[in-house]
Design a protein around this motif. Structure first.
Motif, PDB file in Angstrom:
ATOM      1  N   THR A  43       0.823  -1.205   0.000  1.00  0.00           N
ATOM      2  CA  THR A  43       0.000   0.000   0.000  1.00  0.00           C
ATOM      3  C   THR A  43       0.859   1.257   0.000  1.00  0.00           C
ATOM      4  O   THR A  43       0.618   2.191  -0.766  1.00  0.00           O
ATOM      5  N   MET A  44       1.866   1.282   0.864  1.00  0.00           N
ATOM      6  CA  MET A  44       2.736   2.458   0.947  1.00  0.00           C
ATOM      7  C   MET A  44       3.531   2.655  -0.342  1.00  0.00           C
ATOM      8  O   MET A  44       3.773   3.786  -0.766  1.00  0.00           O
ATOM      9  N   ALA A  45       3.916   1.551  -0.983  1.00  0.00           N
ATOM     10  CA  ALA A  45       4.648   1.653  -2.252  1.00  0.00           C
ATOM     11  C   ALA A  45       3.767   2.265  -3.332  1.00  0.00           C
ATOM     12  O   ALA A  45       4.217   3.109  -4.121  1.00  0.00           O
TER      13      ALA A  45
ATOM     14  N   PHE B 266       4.695  10.778  -8.893  1.00  0.00           N
ATOM     15  CA  PHE B 266       4.241  11.255 -10.200  1.00  0.00           C
ATOM     16  C   PHE B 266       3.610  12.635 -10.089  1.00  0.00           C
ATOM     17  O   PHE B 266       3.856  13.518 -10.923  1.00  0.00           O
ATOM     18  N   LEU B 267       2.789  12.842  -9.060  1.00  0.00           N
ATOM     19  CA  LEU B 267       2.178  14.153  -8.845  1.00  0.00           C
ATOM     20  C   LEU B 267       3.241  15.211  -8.588  1.00  0.00           C
ATOM     21  O   LEU B 267       3.140  16.346  -9.069  1.00  0.00           O
ATOM     22  N   LEU B 268       4.266  14.844  -7.836  1.00  0.00           N
ATOM     23  CA  LEU B 268       5.347  15.783  -7.542  1.00  0.00           C
ATOM     24  C   LEU B 268       6.097  16.165  -8.810  1.00  0.00           C
ATOM     25  O   LEU B 268       6.450  17.336  -9.016  1.00  0.00           O
TER      26      LEU B 268
ATOM     27  N   GLU C  25      -2.243   6.924 -14.969  1.00  0.00           N
ATOM     28  CA  GLU C  25      -2.994   5.744 -14.539  1.00  0.00           C
ATOM     29  C   GLU C  25      -2.070   4.589 -14.176  1.00  0.00           C
ATOM     30  O   GLU C  25      -2.355   3.822 -13.261  1.00  0.00           O
ATOM     31  N   GLN C  26      -0.949   4.473 -14.902  1.00  0.00           N
ATOM     32  CA  GLN C  26       0.005   3.407 -14.597  1.00  0.00           C
ATOM     33  C   GLN C  26       0.680   3.611 -13.243  1.00  0.00           C
ATOM     34  O   GLN C  26       1.177   2.664 -12.633  1.00  0.00           O
ATOM     35  N   PHE C  27       0.714   4.859 -12.783  1.00  0.00           N
ATOM     36  CA  PHE C  27       1.318   5.177 -11.489  1.00  0.00           C
ATOM     37  C   PHE C  27       0.263   5.274 -10.378  1.00  0.00           C
ATOM     38  O   PHE C  27       0.579   5.701  -9.267  1.00  0.00           O
ATOM     39  N   GLY C  28      -0.968   4.900 -10.694  1.00  0.00           N
ATOM     40  CA  GLY C  28      -2.012   4.944  -9.687  1.00  0.00           C
ATOM     41  C   GLY C  28      -2.652   6.295  -9.516  1.00  0.00           C
ATOM     42  O   GLY C  28      -3.344   6.538  -8.524  1.00  0.00           O
ATOM     43  N   VAL C  29      -2.449   7.207 -10.470  1.00  0.00           N
ATOM     44  CA  VAL C  29      -3.031   8.550 -10.415  1.00  0.00           C
ATOM     45  C   VAL C  29      -4.200   8.599 -11.395  1.00  0.00           C
ATOM     46  O   VAL C  29      -4.086   8.131 -12.528  1.00  0.00           O
ATOM     47  N   ALA C  30      -5.318   9.163 -10.977  1.00  0.00           N
ATOM     48  CA  ALA C  30      -6.480   9.260 -11.861  1.00  0.00           C
ATOM     49  C   ALA C  30      -6.116  10.001 -13.134  1.00  0.00           C
ATOM     50  O   ALA C  30      -5.389  11.000 -13.101  1.00  0.00           O
ATOM     51  N   ASP C  31      -6.636   9.523 -14.272  1.00  0.00           N
ATOM     52  CA  ASP C  31      -6.322  10.168 -15.548  1.00  0.00           C
ATOM     53  C   ASP C  31      -6.741  11.634 -15.551  1.00  0.00           C
ATOM     54  O   ASP C  31      -6.106  12.474 -16.199  1.00  0.00           O
ATOM     55  N   ALA C  32      -7.773  11.959 -14.785  1.00  0.00           N
ATOM     56  CA  ALA C  32      -8.268  13.339 -14.745  1.00  0.00           C
ATOM     57  C   ALA C  32      -7.217  14.297 -14.214  1.00  0.00           C
ATOM     58  O   ALA C  32      -7.030  15.397 -14.756  1.00  0.00           O
ATOM     59  N   ILE C  33      -6.503  13.918 -13.150  1.00  0.00           N
ATOM     60  CA  ILE C  33      -5.528  14.823 -12.558  1.00  0.00           C
ATOM     61  C   ILE C  33      -4.318  14.980 -13.479  1.00  0.00           C
ATOM     62  O   ILE C  33      -3.724  16.049 -13.565  1.00  0.00           O
ATOM     63  N   GLY C  34      -3.954  13.913 -14.224  1.00  0.00           N
ATOM     64  CA  GLY C  34      -2.861  14.034 -15.187  1.00  0.00           C
ATOM     65  C   GLY C  34      -3.205  15.015 -16.282  1.00  0.00           C
ATOM     66  O   GLY C  34      -2.387  15.871 -16.651  1.00  0.00           O
ATOM     67  N   ALA C  35      -4.431  14.934 -16.823  1.00  0.00           N
ATOM     68  CA  ALA C  35      -4.873  15.863 -17.862  1.00  0.00           C
ATOM     69  C   ALA C  35      -4.952  17.283 -17.323  1.00  0.00           C
ATOM     70  O   ALA C  35      -4.594  18.250 -18.008  1.00  0.00           O
ATOM     71  N   PHE C  36      -5.422  17.423 -16.088  1.00  0.00           N
ATOM     72  CA  PHE C  36      -5.501  18.749 -15.471  1.00  0.00           C
ATOM     73  C   PHE C  36      -4.119  19.393 -15.385  1.00  0.00           C
ATOM     74  O   PHE C  36      -3.954  20.579 -15.691  1.00  0.00           O
ATOM     75  N   MET C  37      -3.131  18.632 -14.977  1.00  0.00           N
ATOM     76  CA  MET C  37      -1.786  19.192 -14.816  1.00  0.00           C
ATOM     77  C   MET C  37      -1.195  19.604 -16.160  1.00  0.00           C
ATOM     78  O   MET C  37      -0.495  20.615 -16.254  1.00  0.00           O
TER      79      MET C  37
ATOM     80  N   GLY D  17       3.368   5.897  -2.630  1.00  0.00           N
ATOM     81  CA  GLY D  17       4.616   6.574  -2.971  1.00  0.00           C
ATOM     82  C   GLY D  17       4.754   6.820  -4.469  1.00  0.00           C
ATOM     83  O   GLY D  17       5.190   7.896  -4.894  1.00  0.00           O
ATOM     84  N   LYS D  18       4.369   5.830  -5.283  1.00  0.00           N
ATOM     85  CA  LYS D  18       4.423   5.990  -6.740  1.00  0.00           C
ATOM     86  C   LYS D  18       3.494   7.103  -7.196  1.00  0.00           C
ATOM     87  O   LYS D  18       3.869   7.950  -8.025  1.00  0.00           O
TER      88      LYS D  18
END
Length: 414
Positions: free
Chosen positions: A173-175, A183-185, A226-238, A178-179
């Motif tokens: 879970t922590m890994a 990615f967000l960072l 999405e591959q890093f566990g981040v919602a596709d929406a936040i990637g597009a937003f950034m 962390g991923k």
């Protein structure tokens, strides 16, 4: 796909004649022409439109990022973080408590915390666009809360999946968290210090090449996220946040409009396909209780946000009603819950809850001046009522907006 576009267009045109927003009509078209209602079935499986639907969500959030400037984070980042944290604390906390009261189980309560706690980014964005409120003062904290929610969403999903499925321990879970955080960072660093360099890559004179370039960037980063566990929406937003602050930002905003509107219609149509209104009677009372709780907590959150920003009743009502909708994320949680073998009542509950709020929220947001009349600080006079009505009318036409407290015009295209 052609039938979906035509059905959405016909219902939207009919709705425009009687002053209804497009979002609930697009959803209604999907419900009526899908496999879950009697009569003609246009599309048997909602997954047939899955890729187009995902593109609609990506483009909506990409556009939201274009309208959100890095300077907003620099100057008002602390207020936005506080407002977003308070919104999540109120709504996610009450959602978890509601889940415990239902007595369906701890894992189910964790799922309901997210269902009741997190707004629909797609519906919020579309409401702001349709009502012409992108340039309003209260829109900045609304977008800030959406950003905080999406960041929380990435970490929440990373933690929830192993918990409800029992497939991973604490280390796994922590890994995953962390991923997602790494990615967000990385995207945040690019938004803060990489805008100049990225802007050079998108300094393209030809519109066709520019469209292909920004569309490819938005979809690619969303997919990698999405591959890093981040919602596709936040990637597009950034990606939108980064490109909106380049010299090509204004051209990109203009070029993305028709793409955003077309594929957003398909997103909401596919959203309707996935909802079965026939399951609602079995969980009607819990659903109605959850809707009442969500409305109450959003009003409280609106008051808290307005206290932070010094807003009046009209802007408070806009914050509270705009963030009310629940949507695509809740349906993702329903799918996760079903796959994990959680309580059978959870999926129909989520479907009914989402259906009611997805349809009601845009209607309520367009008439937020009704709420403004009864909020603390409102002046129940004809002058105040007229100012509040003028505010909403101007917002719906996109021409401008009038502050319900001060009567001063606010540009809708600031």
């Amino acid at each position: 796909m052609g039938g979906a576009f035509v059905a959405a267009a016909v219902l939207a045109r009919l709705g425009a004649r009687i002053g209804l927003p497009t979002i609930p009509l697009f959803i209604l078209a999907g419900i009526l022409l899908g496999p879950n209602t009697p009569g003609f079935v246009l599309i048997e499986d909602a997954h047939d439109l899955e890729m187009l639907s995902a593109l609609g969500l990506v483009l909506l959030l990409f556009y939201l990022g274009l309208e959100f400037h890095v300077d907003d984070l620099r100057t008002g980042g602390k207020k936005m973080a506080i407002a977003g944290a308070m919104y999540l604390l109120l709504n996610v906390g009450v959602g978890f408590a509601f889940g415990l009261v239902l007595g369906w189980g701890l894992s189910e309560a964790l799922v309901l915390a997210g269902v009741l706690g997190i707004s629909s980014s797609a519906i919020v964005t579309k409401v702001l666009v349709d009502l012409g409120r992108i340039g309003n003062p209260e829109t900045k904290p609304i977008l800030g809360i959406i950003v905080v929610e999406d960041i929380f969403l990435a970490l929440y999903l990373a933690a929830l999946q192993p918990v409800i499925s029992g497939s991973e321990g604490l280390a796994g879970t922590m890994a995953q968290i962390g991923k997602a955080f790494a990615f967000l960072l990385l995207l945040a660093v690019a938004a803060r210090w990489g805008t100049t360099y990225i802007g050079r890559l998108f300094r393209i004179k030809d519109d066709e090449l520019l469209v292909i370039s920004f569309l490819g960037a938005a979809v690619l980063v969303a997919g990698i996220g999405e591959q890093f566990g981040v919602a596709d929406a936040i990637g597009a937003f950034m990606v939108g946040l980064i490109l909106g602050n380049t010299t090509s930002g204004e051209r990109i905003r203009e070029l993305v409009h028709p793409l955003r509107d077309a594929f957003a219609a398909i997103f909401f149509f596919a959203f309707g396909l996935s909802i079965d209104p026939g399951v609602l009677p079995a969980v009607l009372w819990p659903v109605l209780a959850a809707v009442a709780i969500t409305i109450t907590m959003n009003i409280i959150a609106g008051l808290v946000t307005s206290r932070i920003y010094g807003f009046g009743p009209g802007q408070t009502a806009n914050v509270a009603t705009t963030l009310l909708a629940r949507g695509e994320f809740a349906l993702i949680l329903a799918t996760m819950a079903a796959a994990a073998g959680l309580d059978d009542r959870l999926s129909p509950f989520i479907a009914g809850y989402v259906l009611i709020l997805a349809v009601v929220a845009p209607l309520v947001a367009g008439r937020s001046y009704w709420l403004a009349k009864i909020l603390p600080g409102s002046r129940p006079t004809r002058k105040a009522d007229a100012a509040a009505a003028a505010e909403t009318d101007a917002g719906e036409t996109g021409a401008g907006e009038t502050d319900a407290d001060e009567g001063e015009p606010v540009s809708a295209n600031r």
